[in-house]
Design a protein around this motif. Structure first.
Motif, PDB file in Angstrom:
ATOM      1  N   GLU A  83       0.827  -1.204   0.000  1.00  0.00           N
ATOM      2  CA  GLU A  83       0.000   0.000   0.000  1.00  0.00           C
ATOM      3  C   GLU A  83       0.868   1.263   0.000  1.00  0.00           C
ATOM      4  OE1 GLU A  83      -3.917   1.747   0.026  1.00  0.00           O
ATOM      5  OE2 GLU A  83      -3.097  -0.245  -0.430  1.00  0.00           O
ATOM      6  N   ARG A  86       2.082   1.644  -3.522  1.00  0.00           N
ATOM      7  CA  ARG A  86       1.004   2.015  -4.439  1.00  0.00           C
ATOM      8  C   ARG A  86       0.624   3.478  -4.297  1.00  0.00           C
ATOM      9  NH1 ARG A  86      -4.457   2.439  -4.828  1.00  0.00           N
ATOM     10  NH2 ARG A  86      -4.745   2.150  -2.584  1.00  0.00           N
ATOM     11  N   THR A 165       6.016  -5.903  -4.063  1.00  0.00           N
ATOM     12  CA  THR A 165       5.013  -5.517  -5.054  1.00  0.00           C
ATOM     13  C   THR A 165       4.154  -4.363  -4.566  1.00  0.00           C
ATOM     14  OG1 THR A 165       3.090  -6.355  -6.294  1.00  0.00           O
ATOM     15  CG2 THR A 165       3.467  -7.278  -4.106  1.00  0.00           C
ATOM     16  N   ARG A 166       3.470  -3.727  -5.519  1.00  0.00           N
ATOM     17  CA  ARG A 166       2.493  -2.692  -5.190  1.00  0.00           C
ATOM     18  C   ARG A 166       1.097  -3.271  -5.018  1.00  0.00           C
ATOM     19  NH1 ARG A 166       3.994   2.623  -7.127  1.00  0.00           N
ATOM     20  NH2 ARG A 166       6.130   2.630  -7.917  1.00  0.00           N
ATOM     21  N   ASN A 167       0.924  -4.524  -5.388  1.00  0.00           N
ATOM     22  CA  ASN A 167      -0.390  -5.154  -5.404  1.00  0.00           C
ATOM     23  C   ASN A 167      -0.583  -6.027  -4.171  1.00  0.00           C
ATOM     24  OD1 ASN A 167      -2.555  -7.092  -6.031  1.00  0.00           O
ATOM     25  ND2 ASN A 167      -2.493  -6.206  -8.078  1.00  0.00           N
ATOM     26  N   GLN A 168      -1.597  -5.724  -3.376  1.00  0.00           N
ATOM     27  CA  GLN A 168      -1.831  -6.468  -2.147  1.00  0.00           C
ATOM     28  C   GLN A 168      -2.185  -7.931  -2.415  1.00  0.00           C
ATOM     29  OE1 GLN A 168      -4.321  -4.600   0.869  1.00  0.00           O
ATOM     30  NE2 GLN A 168      -4.012  -2.598  -0.048  1.00  0.00           N
TER      31      GLN A 168
END
Length: 246
Positions: A83, A86, A165-168
């Motif tokens: 998060e 992101r 990563t930026r993706n949860q």
């Protein structure tokens, strides 16, 4: 230096950042969903044998935890760094007088604090056992030590995966896969020969979890949890360093 500034220095920046992270976690609806689902499942696992078989033990609650935690801990930690990346707030942290290891440590303390709050609700289970029978106190204490050892290792894995990563969702999948791998090692070892089987079994979370949950406090089990946690927190720190140099 006066006493007030001394206390402030102790709290800053790790504990202040950890408290902020913990507050953010408790402001997330997903946290409460995970809490409720876990407590319902663990409550059912505990109560069923208690009334059906008249068993005064935490085993029915503790034994499924290595598998349940492969889902639970990644769900609780998946947003930690993902998060931040992101939303770009990690860049703001980089401008503050705070080191990368302090950020990692703060996130870890927040995750463990969240786990501590969750496990606080489960203390009703040993209280029930104490009121209806004579359970082994050492076994119950060892069981909760095992829970926090397992949570510490899986929590560090979840934080490391979240930093990738930026993706949860991707963070959850990576963390779940690695946690599940540690869970499955004990079963894989059953199909391996001799010394190699013992080595692989020694890396399994179940072997160390079961030993502690029986009330046997062995330094080898404590070293296992500590070394695994340090390894993945160090890997997390390396990821942050590499992102900063890009």
């Amino acid at each position: 230096m006066n006493k007030t500034s001394s206390v402030s220095d102790i709290r800053n920046p790790v504990f202040l950042l950890a408290s902020k992270e913990l507050s953010t976690l408790f402001n997330s609806p997903a946290t409460y969903v995970v809490f409720v689902v876990f407590l319902l499942i663990s409550g059912w696992l505990f109560v069923t044998p208690l009334f059906q078989a008249d068993v005064s033990s935490l085993n029915s609650f503790l034994q499924p935890l290595p598998l349940l935690f492969t889902f639970l801990i990644p769900a609780l930690t998946m947003r930690s760094f993902a998060e931040e990346f992101r939303e770009g707030t990690i860049e703001y942290l980089a401008t503050l007088p705070i080191r990368d290891y302090e950020v990692v440590l703060a996130k870890y303390l927040a995750a463990m604090g969240l786990l501590a709050v969750l496990m606080l609700f489960t203390l009703v289970f040993p209280l029930i056992l104490l009121s209806v029978g004579r359970p082994d106190i050492g076994e119950m204490v060892g069981g909760y030590v095992a829970v926090f050892g397992l949570g510490s290792l899986f929590g560090s894995i979840g934080l490391w995966a979240s930093s990738l990563t930026r993706n949860q969702v991707v963070a959850f999948i990576v963390a779940f896969f690695v946690c599940f791998l540690f869970f499955m090692l004990g079963r894989v070892a059953d199909f391996l020969p001799g010394v190699f089987a013992n080595f692989v079994r020694g890396l399994s979370v179940e072997a160390h979890f079961e030993a502690l949950s029986r009330g046997v406090l062995d330094s080898r089990d404590l070293i296992y949890w500590a070394s695994g946690t340090i390894f993945f927190l160090s890997a997390n720190l390396m990821v942050l360093h590499s992102r900063r140099w890009r």
